[in-house]
Design an enzyme around this catalytic site. Structure first.
Site, PDB file in Angstrom:
ATOM      1  N   GLY A 268     -19.107 -47.429  65.030  1.00  0.00           N
ATOM      2  CA  GLY A 268     -19.255 -48.535  64.394  1.00  0.00           C
ATOM      3  C   GLY A 268     -20.224 -48.359  63.047  1.00  0.00           C
ATOM      4  O   GLY A 268     -20.909 -47.287  62.991  1.00  0.00           O
ATOM      5  N   GLU A 291     -18.796 -38.666  71.469  1.00  0.00           N
ATOM      6  CA  GLU A 291     -17.464 -38.656  71.815  1.00  0.00           C
ATOM      7  C   GLU A 291     -16.568 -38.844  70.413  1.00  0.00           C
ATOM      8  O   GLU A 291     -15.414 -38.381  70.462  1.00  0.00           O
ATOM      9  CB  GLU A 291     -17.246 -39.979  72.675  1.00  0.00           C
ATOM     10  CG  GLU A 291     -17.764 -41.128  72.393  1.00  0.00           C
ATOM     11  CD  GLU A 291     -17.835 -42.447  73.321  1.00  0.00           C
ATOM     12  OE1 GLU A 291     -17.789 -41.895  74.300  1.00  0.00           O
ATOM     13  OE2 GLU A 291     -18.016 -43.508  72.771  1.00  0.00           O
ATOM     14  N   ASN A 381     -15.253 -55.368  73.185  1.00  0.00           N
ATOM     15  CA  ASN A 381     -14.375 -54.240  73.084  1.00  0.00           C
ATOM     16  C   ASN A 381     -14.288 -53.772  74.632  1.00  0.00           C
ATOM     17  O   ASN A 381     -13.423 -53.365  75.129  1.00  0.00           O
ATOM     18  CB  ASN A 381     -14.837 -53.362  72.152  1.00  0.00           C
ATOM     19  CG  ASN A 381     -14.720 -53.940  70.755  1.00  0.00           C
ATOM     20  OD1 ASN A 381     -13.697 -54.935  70.540  1.00  0.00           O
ATOM     21  ND2 ASN A 381     -15.383 -53.338  69.811  1.00  0.00           N
ATOM     22  N   GLY A 385     -18.198 -45.391  76.027  1.00  0.00           N
ATOM     23  CA  GLY A 385     -19.044 -44.179  76.719  1.00  0.00           C
ATOM     24  C   GLY A 385     -20.528 -44.440  76.635  1.00  0.00           C
ATOM     25  O   GLY A 385     -21.220 -43.548  77.036  1.00  0.00           O
TER      26      GLY A 385
END
Length: 507
Positions: A268, A291, A381, A385
């Site tokens: 983001g 990630e 959403n 992770g």
């Protein structure tokens, strides 16, 4: 075309498997489960899901869809619009899909990203009928070279009954060599993951697959969709500055060095801006163990701040998508992508001593984090992770602006409406107003730190009032007035602001 394909399909056992995308889509039957490559809009098949969606507009069928993480408009959105998804796992980020989930038109399992491969391996999820994997090439020894993500593709290929490869002729050839595919054995039979330094290669450059398992290869030439990252602004820059101040204080206390520790950042614009804010800092030779690798990581490599970055996928702006082939050639010895059950594995996160920072929807005064639900009910959403890292990181940090909707919403509230990360896993909160170090503090001490250092001034007295009243009227280890704990959220729903009437007038 044949000559071009011969350079990409370099094993003869695969050369006669090219089929039309319509034929491949026709193999999917009602009730089947598809394991599809893709993670944060990168590395997903594009032609196949759109062809399947076109079928769905004419035929009545539904499938279960497993992925690495969020897919883009050619997959998640097209399949949601065609209403062909029964169950979606483990993470999504598409507005159309989100609406269908929250309307009860689609089942959704929001799952820690390190868990999906293990659940597939254990057989607790519906077995995978088809793995559909985007590839940049098929090597001489029959390995699939992934594109911009690895995600869960290796376990999908391993466990699926059939495999469909979507060969993307537009994918940069420079992808070959950046992947490190390591698949653990069954639980109880596996060795420790042999990853003790971030840039150590422990697996193969591609995904091994039995040619007999590959039912077809379809051809694509669509590029990946850029992520909608916004440019850093004054608020995100101040958050970054406050985080850097926390790092500096840790160095003064002798708990970190100028190399810090391996960094993980969430997806983001805020997290990307935090990374961007490190470019002008004194920190050097940093490693990234994350990630997702966003623009900020490339920028930090260019600035000499980051020396190596490991992840499972890209999430890039249009600028970086346009220059991807050039960047891959430039950074090939500085980047590695592994399966998400490796990148997000608690064993590795704990061993490597990762510093984790992610973004919440809201934080409460005791340090509990809501990462997934608006008003405790409607999913945004998913947890992604963040839980893998939050529970196991050396230092777990959550960064967020203190307000949203022009001040009508406070990101710091009395009680979060949905708990994704309990206060037991949260070390530091950072907003544009400062940081709260919660380590070594009891709940009531944490509340003081968060209110004083992180809350927006327009909400600070309101938070203090709730906290003091809860201590006086209820008391206990973690004082809460259950009749008022969610009053801020109900006030927003009824009036459009979390501010109390008197405070709103003052503002």
């Amino acid at each position: 075309m044949a000559a071009d394909l011969s350079k990409l399909i370099r094993n003869k056992a695969f050369s006669d498997k090219v089929v039309s995308v319509e034929e491949a889509a026709s193999w999917i039957k009602d009730g089947m489960t598809i394991g599809m490559s893709g993670f944060t809009l990168f590395g997903e098949p594009k032609e196949f899901p759109m062809a399947l969606s076109e079928r769905g507009k004419k035929e009545n069928f539904k499938v279960n869809l497993y992925t690495g993480a969020s897919l883009g408009p050619t997959a998640d959105q097209s399949m949601a619009e065609a209403d062909i998804i029964n169950m979606r796992i483990p993470y999504q980020g598409n507005a159309v899909m989100r609406k269908k989930i929250n309307n009860g038109e689609m089942y959704y399992i929001d799952q820690h990203l390190s868990h999906t491969a293990e659940e597939v391996r254990k057989g607790t999820l519906e077995p995978i009928d088809y793995a559909v994997i985007e590839a940049a090439a098929i090597t001489e020894d029959g390995m699939i070279i992934p594109t911009g993500s690895v995600g869960n593709s290796p376990i999908f290929v391993q466990e699926a009954e059939h495999v469909i490869i979507e060969l993307n002729t537009a994918a940069p050839k420079e992808y070959e060599g950046i992947h490190d595919i390591y698949i653990p054995a069954e639980a109880g039979e596996r060795d420790p993951i042999p990853l003790d330094i971030i840039d150590k290669r422990i697996g193969d450059i591609g995904i091994k697959v039995d040619p007999a398992k590959v039912r077809g290869i379809v051809i694509s030439e669509q590029l990946d969709i850029p992520s909608p990252l916004t440019e850093p602004n004054e608020v995100t820059q101040t958050i970054a500055d406050n985080l850097l101040d926390f790092f500096r204080d840790e160095i003064k206390e002798g708990r970190l060095t100028k190399e810090l520790a391996p960094l993980q950042s969430g997806v983001g614009s805020v997290a990307n801006a935090v990374l961007n804010g490190m470019r002008e800092s004194e920190f050097r030779d940093i490693e990234v163990y994350s990630e997702v690798l966003q623009d900020g990581v490339f920028d930090l490599i260019d600035a000499g701040v980051v020396k190596f970055a490991a992840g499972t996928a890209f999430s890039l702006s249009k600028k970086r998508v346009d220059s991807l082939a050039e960047d891959l050639a430039k950074y090939k010895d500085r980047i590695v992508f592994r399966p998400q059950e490796i990148s997000n594995n608690p064993e590795n996160i704990r061993r490597l001593g990762v510093i984790s920072f992610n973004t919440p929807i809201e934080v409460d005064i005791y340090g509990n984090i809501n990462s997934t639900h608006i008003g405790g009910t409607k999913v945004m959403n998913g947890i992604g992770g963040s839980g893998d890292f939050a529970r196991n990181a050396r230092i777990t940090i959550f960064v967020t602006p203190s307000i949203a909707k022009n001040g009508d919403i406070s990101a710091i509230v009395p009680f979060v409406t949905h708990v994704d990360h309990t206060e037991h896993d949260v070390d530091v909160i950072v907003t544009e107003h400062g940081y709260a170090d919660l380590r070594g503090k009891a709940p009531t001490q944490k509340a003081v730190e968060i209110i004083e250092n992180c809350a927006h001034p327009m909400y600070r007295e309101q938070l203090k009032g709730y906290f003091e009243e809860a201590k006086e009227k209820v008391g206990g280890q973690t004082p809460h007035m259950l009749d008022k704990a969610f009053s801020w959220h109900t006030r927003f729903a009824e009036t459009g602001t979390m501010l109390e009437k008197d405070a709103a007038k003052k503002e």
